[in-house]
Each structure stands twice: as C-alpha cells, then as structure tokens.
Design a protein around this motif. Structure first.
Motif, PDB file in Angstrom:
ATOM      1  N   LEU A  32       0.894  -1.066  -0.114  1.00 33.92           N
ATOM      2  CA  LEU A  32       0.020  -0.093  -0.028  1.00 33.92           C
ATOM      3  C   LEU A  32       0.813   1.248  -0.073  1.00 33.92           C
ATOM      4  CD1 LEU A  32      -2.922   0.989   0.276  1.00 33.92           C
ATOM      5  CD2 LEU A  32      -2.792   1.100   2.633  1.00 33.92           C
ATOM      6  N   ALA A  33       2.011   1.227   0.841  1.00 32.05           N
ATOM      7  CA  ALA A  33       2.678   2.347   0.919  1.00 32.05           C
ATOM      8  C   ALA A  33       3.543   2.713  -0.444  1.00 32.05           C
ATOM      9  CB  ALA A  33       3.897   2.293   1.856  1.00 32.05           C
ATOM     10  N   PHE A  34       3.971   1.644  -1.352  1.00 35.67           N
ATOM     11  CA  PHE A  34       4.492   1.967  -2.549  1.00 35.67           C
ATOM     12  C   PHE A  34       3.516   1.948  -3.719  1.00 35.67           C
ATOM     13  CE2 PHE A  34       8.001   0.621   0.141  1.00 35.67           C
ATOM     14  CZ  PHE A  34       8.607   1.981   0.006  1.00 35.67           C
ATOM     15  N   GLY A  35       2.303   1.886  -3.473  1.00 33.74           N
ATOM     16  CA  GLY A  35       1.196   2.121  -4.669  1.00 33.74           C
ATOM     17  C   GLY A  35       1.088   0.768  -5.324  1.00 33.74           C
ATOM     18  N   ALA A  36       1.278  -0.497  -4.848  1.00 31.65           N
ATOM     19  CA  ALA A  36       0.897  -1.568  -5.483  1.00 31.65           C
ATOM     20  C   ALA A  36      -0.716  -1.581  -5.948  1.00 31.65           C
ATOM     21  CB  ALA A  36       1.234  -2.896  -4.869  1.00 31.65           C
ATOM     22  N   ARG A  37      -0.973  -2.287  -6.957  1.00 32.09           N
ATOM     23  CA  ARG A  37      -2.455  -2.441  -7.448  1.00 32.09           C
ATOM     24  C   ARG A  37      -3.127  -3.276  -6.677  1.00 32.09           C
ATOM     25  NH1 ARG A  37      -4.656  -0.646 -12.446  1.00 32.09           N
ATOM     26  NH2 ARG A  37      -2.694   0.021 -12.914  1.00 32.09           N
ATOM     27  N   ALA A  51      -3.465  -1.558   6.187  1.00 33.47           N
ATOM     28  CA  ALA A  51      -3.490  -1.688   4.928  1.00 33.47           C
ATOM     29  C   ALA A  51      -4.323  -2.908   4.492  1.00 33.47           C
ATOM     30  CB  ALA A  51      -2.086  -2.085   4.423  1.00 33.47           C
ATOM     31  N   LEU A  52      -4.850  -3.674   5.298  1.00 37.54           N
ATOM     32  CA  LEU A  52      -5.759  -4.647   5.105  1.00 37.54           C
ATOM     33  C   LEU A  52      -6.939  -4.070   4.691  1.00 37.54           C
ATOM     34  CD1 LEU A  52      -6.892  -7.799   5.029  1.00 37.54           C
ATOM     35  CD2 LEU A  52      -7.283  -7.340   7.519  1.00 37.54           C
ATOM     36  N   GLU A  53      -7.324  -2.998   5.255  1.00 33.29           N
ATOM     37  CA  GLU A  53      -8.743  -2.350   4.620  1.00 33.29           C
ATOM     38  C   GLU A  53      -8.623  -1.588   3.513  1.00 33.29           C
ATOM     39  OE1 GLU A  53     -11.283  -3.010   6.905  1.00 33.29           O
ATOM     40  OE2 GLU A  53      -9.759  -3.963   8.206  1.00 33.29           O
ATOM     41  N   HIS A  54      -7.485  -1.329   2.704  1.00 34.52           N
ATOM     42  CA  HIS A  54      -7.350  -0.467   1.619  1.00 34.52           C
ATOM     43  C   HIS A  54      -6.877  -1.450   0.319  1.00 34.52           C
ATOM     44  CE1 HIS A  54      -8.432   2.737   4.102  1.00 34.52           C
ATOM     45  NE2 HIS A  54      -7.603   2.624   5.098  1.00 34.52           N
ATOM     46  N   LEU A  55      -5.978  -2.055   0.719  1.00 35.12           N
ATOM     47  CA  LEU A  55      -5.182  -3.018  -0.507  1.00 35.12           C
ATOM     48  C   LEU A  55      -6.054  -3.794  -1.108  1.00 35.12           C
ATOM     49  CD1 LEU A  55      -2.523  -3.173  -2.167  1.00 35.12           C
ATOM     50  CD2 LEU A  55      -2.043  -4.971  -0.591  1.00 35.12           C
ATOM     51  N   PRO A  56      -6.429  -4.105  -2.475  1.00 35.25           N
ATOM     52  CA  PRO A  56      -7.178  -5.270  -2.684  1.00 35.25           C
ATOM     53  C   PRO A  56      -6.429  -6.499  -2.683  1.00 35.25           C
ATOM     54  CG  PRO A  56      -7.091  -3.338  -4.288  1.00 35.25           C
ATOM     55  CD  PRO A  56      -6.092  -2.896  -3.239  1.00 35.25           C
ATOM     56  N   TRP A  57      -7.041  -7.575  -2.097  1.00 37.34           N
ATOM     57  CA  TRP A  57      -6.379  -8.813  -1.981  1.00 37.34           C
ATOM     58  C   TRP A  57      -7.395  -9.775  -2.905  1.00 37.34           C
ATOM     59  CZ3 TRP A  57      -5.917 -11.180   3.501  1.00 37.34           C
ATOM     60  CH2 TRP A  57      -5.485 -12.723   3.401  1.00 37.34           C
ATOM     61  N   CYS A  58      -6.385 -10.609  -3.923  1.00 40.41           N
ATOM     62  CA  CYS A  58      -7.382 -11.422  -4.679  1.00 40.41           C
ATOM     63  C   CYS A  58      -6.763 -12.634  -4.178  1.00 40.41           C
ATOM     64  CB  CYS A  58      -6.818 -11.256  -5.949  1.00 40.41           C
ATOM     65  SG  CYS A  58      -7.085  -9.575  -6.730  1.00 40.41           S
ATOM     66  N   ARG A  59      -7.565 -13.621  -3.744  1.00 35.24           N
ATOM     67  CA  ARG A  59      -7.482 -14.883  -3.144  1.00 35.24           C
ATOM     68  C   ARG A  59      -7.788 -16.016  -4.352  1.00 35.24           C
ATOM     69  NH1 ARG A  59      -7.508 -15.129   3.175  1.00 35.24           N
ATOM     70  NH2 ARG A  59      -6.430 -17.105   2.765  1.00 35.24           N
TER      71      ARG A  59
END
Length: 253
Positions: free
Chosen positions: A127-132, A155-163
C-alpha cells in the motif's frame, strides 16, 4: 468490485469471525465502509479515545478480559473488534481496471507465503508503494486474522487482496493482461532494476527457504534478483518485497 465471503476463525477464545486488535487495525476497520462489524470490546479508558459507530454492540471489560479474546500476549491496546471477513477482490476486476489507465503500478503475487506477520507486513509495504493489488493462492496463504491485520497496520482495509484457487492460472491471466511477470530468485543472472525496465510488472515472490515453485517459475517472463551482498544469502520475504516494491515505484515516469 466483485467479491466473495471467506469466513475463518482465529486464535484466542474461539469465534467464527475474525477479531482485530490494536489501535491501528481497529481504527482502520471502523473507517472502512466495506467492513461489517459484529461487536467491539473495549476498556472504559480506551472507549474514551474512540468514536463508536451508532448501532455497534459494545462490550466493556478490563485488559485481562480483552486478553482472553486474542492470542496470548497480543498487544490489544484496549481494542478488540469482531468483524465479518472482507470479501476478496476479483482478479478479473483488477486486470480490467489496469487496462483503463496508463500507470505502471505493480501487482504483487505471493507463492505459498503463509506467515500472517509476513503477509501483513507485505500488505503495508504494498500500500505504501502504490501496488495495484496482492494476489495469493487461497489454500496456501493465511486467513484474515488479528495478527495479520496488526502487521498490516491498516493496509488490510485498503489494499485489494485477490485470493485465487489456482495461482498458475492467475499468472496466465496476469500475463495475458499485459503485465511482465518477474519472479524474484536469488540465483537469477539479472538484477531487478534491469528486469523492471519500463514494463508494467507483476512481482512474484516465494516463501522463504523454498522459494518459487517450478510451476510458478514456468509462468514468469523473467527471473531477477535483488543486489544484496554475498555475505547474506537471502532476506526475509517481507523485507525483500518492500525493496522490490520501492524499486518499481522509483522508476522514472
């Protein structure tokens, strides 16, 4: 964004729902409009420092009471929030979005990285370095827990996490969408900065010790290494991810 539920339990007193703990993780969850809450456990002192959403059930207790709800010695800081798991992002949505913009933000892919503290720390760096987005295989990655959420520090609340069910198939889709799939491997001949070039990268990282699986390597367009000293064999995967993400972010526009 299409999502699907993924309920699992965590350590501490048994609960069918994740329990987030600690100030950063709880506050970030409360600020997330996509998060559903079940019960907030607080001390009387910590309750004075938080704005409690209307309608949220609150259970008051002392530090010992809250400590019984989370893993032993977990630093809850007077906050334990029982939640519904977030619905994972769909990889197809992430790739479709990538086709509509012109930036080179990376996707980060983890191959069997199972430690929740590492995955949480990687989320924080991503999240800090702008990953998609972060992509993991569902069967070989940690579930959503308080330990992961605390390490992610919001970051769990903001970074898209594809499982995903099948990581190899997901890497095929990522390649077809125009991403250059770079597998991080300490034995590679090329350094990461060279491999990144001007591509839109998917950074693929394996578990410590085991590294990338053969089937994952087959799906990579290129292998690359971090330029670390020969005196050190490898880095912790979360540290390596932070360096790789920084390298991707610092490239000239």
């Amino acid at each position: 964004m299409g999502r699907r539920p993924h309920p699992r339990s965590q350590q501490g007193q048994k609960s069918p729902f994740p329990r987030l703990y600690g100030r950063h993780a709880v506050f970030a969850a409360l600020d997330n409009p996509e998060r559903s809450f079940r019960k907030l456990h607080v001390t009387h002192a910590s309750a004075k420092t938080i704005v409690i959403p209307p309608g949220l059930t609150v259970q008051y207790g002392d530090d010992h009471d809250l400590g019984r709800l989370v893993p032993a010695d977990a630093p809850h800081q007077g906050f334990v929030l029982e939640v519904d798991p977030l619905e994972p992002a769909w990889l197809g949505d992430i790739l479709a979005e990538a086709q509509t913009d012109n930036d080179r933000r990376p996707i980060l892919v983890l191959d069997q990285v199972t430690d929740p503290h590492n995955v949480g720390a990687i989320m924080r760096s991503a999240l800090a370095f702008g990953a998609r987005a972060l992509v993991t295989q569902d069967r070989h990655s940690p579930s959503e827990t308080g330990a992961l959420a605390r390490a992610a520090s919001g970051a769990l609340e903001h970074l898209p996490w594809c499982r995903v069910v099948n990581l190899a198939r997901a890497l095929d889709e990522i390649g077809e969408a125009g991403f250059w799939r770079i597998g991080l491997d300490g034995t590679a001949d090329t350094d990461l900065e060279t491999a990144l070039g001007i591509a839109r990268p998917a950074l693929v990282m394996g578990a410590e010790g085991e590294g990338l699986r053969a089937l994952t390597i087959e799906r990579c367009d290129q292998l690359a290494k971090l330029p670390i000293s020969a005196a050190m064999e490898s880095l912790n995967v979360s540290n390596a991810a932070a360096i790789a993400l920084y390298a991707a972010a610092r490239r000239p526009a």
